[in-house]
Design an enzyme around this catalytic site. Structure first.
Site, PDB file in Angstrom:
ATOM      1  CG  ASN A   7      -1.810   1.089   1.324  1.00 33.44           C
ATOM      2  OD1 ASN A   7      -1.830   1.996   0.473  1.00 33.44           O
ATOM      3  ND2 ASN A   7      -2.779   1.147   2.493  1.00 33.44           N
ATOM      4  NE  ARG A  90      -5.902   2.035  -0.395  1.00 30.94           N
ATOM      5  CZ  ARG A  90      -5.928   3.238  -0.056  1.00 30.94           C
ATOM      6  NH1 ARG A  90      -4.906   3.704   0.375  1.00 30.94           N
ATOM      7  NH2 ARG A  90      -6.824   4.095  -0.158  1.00 30.94           N
ATOM      8  CG  HIS A 179     -13.165   3.922   2.896  1.00 28.31           C
ATOM      9  ND1 HIS A 179     -13.611   4.875   3.887  1.00 28.31           N
ATOM     10  CD2 HIS A 179     -11.624   4.306   3.206  1.00 28.31           C
ATOM     11  CE1 HIS A 179     -12.752   5.690   4.413  1.00 28.31           C
ATOM     12  NE2 HIS A 179     -11.493   5.122   4.044  1.00 28.31           N
ATOM     13  NE  ARG A 240     -10.275  13.262   3.204  1.00 28.58           N
ATOM     14  CZ  ARG A 240     -10.091  11.929   3.150  1.00 28.58           C
ATOM     15  NH1 ARG A 240     -11.130  11.033   3.373  1.00 28.58           N
ATOM     16  NH2 ARG A 240      -8.858  11.220   2.884  1.00 28.58           N
ATOM     17  CD  GLU A 385      -8.904  -0.698   4.188  1.00 28.74           C
ATOM     18  OE1 GLU A 385      -8.438  -0.556   5.185  1.00 28.74           O
ATOM     19  OE2 GLU A 385      -9.153   0.108   3.364  1.00 28.74           O
TER      20      GLU A 385
END
Ligand code: ADP
Length: 403
Positions: A7, A90, A179, A240, A385
């Protein structure tokens, strides 16, 4: 099969080596500050972590060190790099074309390069990670697993923005969702835990971390999600803003004279829980402040849970019902008070939390936290993940070796 999962971030490279037969992680870690120094963390399962400060000029240099550690006498878990059967990457953005995980070819790399304008932060490091593997392990198959591909079955009415249509046709401005690997993993795990075919289930998965998103999964397919063109859309997150009236953005830019970069910085890095509370992006710190009576900390938590509730309500309406609600990621798996606030006053919708189970949940395993009589089952499902990426990589690499 042994699968290396990578990743790559702009200055980092996270990695995990899986033994797929046992499902075990053999070693994992992170290379940080790539391009500006370099710190390597390496953790062999059941061993003390190892740290090394070294110069990491680029992602290739980082991968080289990781491979050396994996085979080293002192820390290694394999005898030779040749034992790695495939590498799974990823990749945050697969655009409209990558509708599922895929074996990486020259043409896939070329396509990913065309996506850089709409994926400027994550695209270049992911491509660097892929190219590093091509250079250092040229014969090992590589598979790209996209955060966006879980959403490739969404209907156009759920991904087209109500702005002039040519922005979609010409510029590919649409909702993509992110996601996806996490939402896919936890929805499948939930079906397994409930002992029901996923095709029969209506699920809402709440991935609540520093970045947060909520997805409606019907019949195993994501039919709607809270993130959009970028991970900025949706609920308030660590830093965010999530969705706000777009005119707020243009108004601030006009009246304060901010550039688009400055405005993006505010919306991405200075908003959300941090912006509202003025304390932290980390919910643990906000909870402590709220318990001590800090009003803005309380407000940040309320805005967060209001947002989650709104998505849950709207997805129940979209799916005409709900079988299970799932909480995952840092906040979803650990913060019982957020789960409590989200599920409060939802009995009319069939959601009834068992307060005792919710508070005394078992960490690290799938755990049901709804009352026996609750029509909708509520679960904590720890996300993984990397394992999902490893599973996809195994599947595609096996397919390739049969060709
Ligand atoms: P990221 O999106 O960066 O992967 P995480 O999934 O780790 O982030 O989520 C970070 C959030 O989860 C933070 O707001 C933090 O407060 C919360 N969190 C993480 N671990 C815990 C924990 N053990 N207890 C309570 N909150 C936690």
């Amino acid at each position: 099969m042994k699968i290396l999962v990578l990743n790559a971030g702009s200055s980092s490279l996270k990695y995990q080596l899986f033994n797929m037969e046992s499902g075990q992680v053999l070693a994992k870690g992170n290379c940080e500050r790539i391009g500006a120094g370099g710190i390597v963390t390496y953790k062999k399962t059941n061993a003390e972590p190892y740290f090394e400060e070294t110069d990491l000029e680029n992602h290739e240099a980082a991968l080289k060190i990781v491979l050396e550690l994996l085979v080293s006498k002192e820390h290694g878990v394999i005898d030779s790099v040749n034992e790695i059967d495939a590498v799974g990457h990823r990749v945050a953005h697969g655009g409209e074309q990558c509708k599922q995980s895929t074996i990486i070819t020259e043409s896939i790399i070329k396509y990913l390069e065309t996506l850089i304008p709409i994926n400027p932060l994550h695209g270049p490091p992911a491509i660097s990670g892929i190219k590093a593997c091509t250079d250092l392990m040229p014969y090992v198959p590589q598979v790209a697993v996209f955060d966006t591909s879980f959403y490739s079955d969404m209907e156009d009415s759920r991904y087209i923005y109500p702005i002039p249509y040519e922005f979609y046709e010409r510029d590919k401005i649409r909702r993509y969702g992110f996601h996806g690997t996490s939402h896919r993993y936890v929805s499948r795990k939930l079906a397994e835990v409930m002992g029901k075919p996923i095709e029969d289930l209506k699920i809402i998965t709440c991935h609540l971390g520093n970045g947060s998103s909520i997805t409606a999964v019907q019949g195993g397919k994501a039919i709607d999600t809270s993130m959009g063109f970028t991970p900025q859309e949706g609920i308030a997150m660590g830093t965010r803003s999530g969705s706000i009236d777009p005119t707020v953005v243009t108004y601030i830019m006009k009246t304060k004279g901010y550039t688009s970069d400055e405005m993006e910085d505010i919306l991405n890095k200075k908003s959300g829980l941090l912006g509202i509370s003025g304390i932290s992006n980390d919910l643990r710190n906000i909870c402590v402040a709220a318990e001590n009576g800090n009003k803005r900390a309380k407000l940040a938590m309320k805005i967060l849970t209001n947002g989650i509730k709104k998505y849950i309500g709207s997805y129940i309406a979209e799916m005409n019902g709900l079988d299970a609600l799932v909480f995952t990621a840092g906040i979803g798996e650990n913060q019982y008070n957020i789960r409590h606030d989200v599920c409060e006053n939802m009995s009319w919708l069939g959601i009834e939390l068992d307060e005792e189970k919710n508070k005394n949940f078992q960490r690290g395993i799938p755990f049901e936290i709804s009352k026996k009589e609750s029509k909708v089952k509520v679960y904590i499902i720890p996300t993984d993940e990397e394992y999902m990426i490893a599973l996809d990589t195994e599947r595609f690499a096996k397919k390739k070796s049969k060709q």
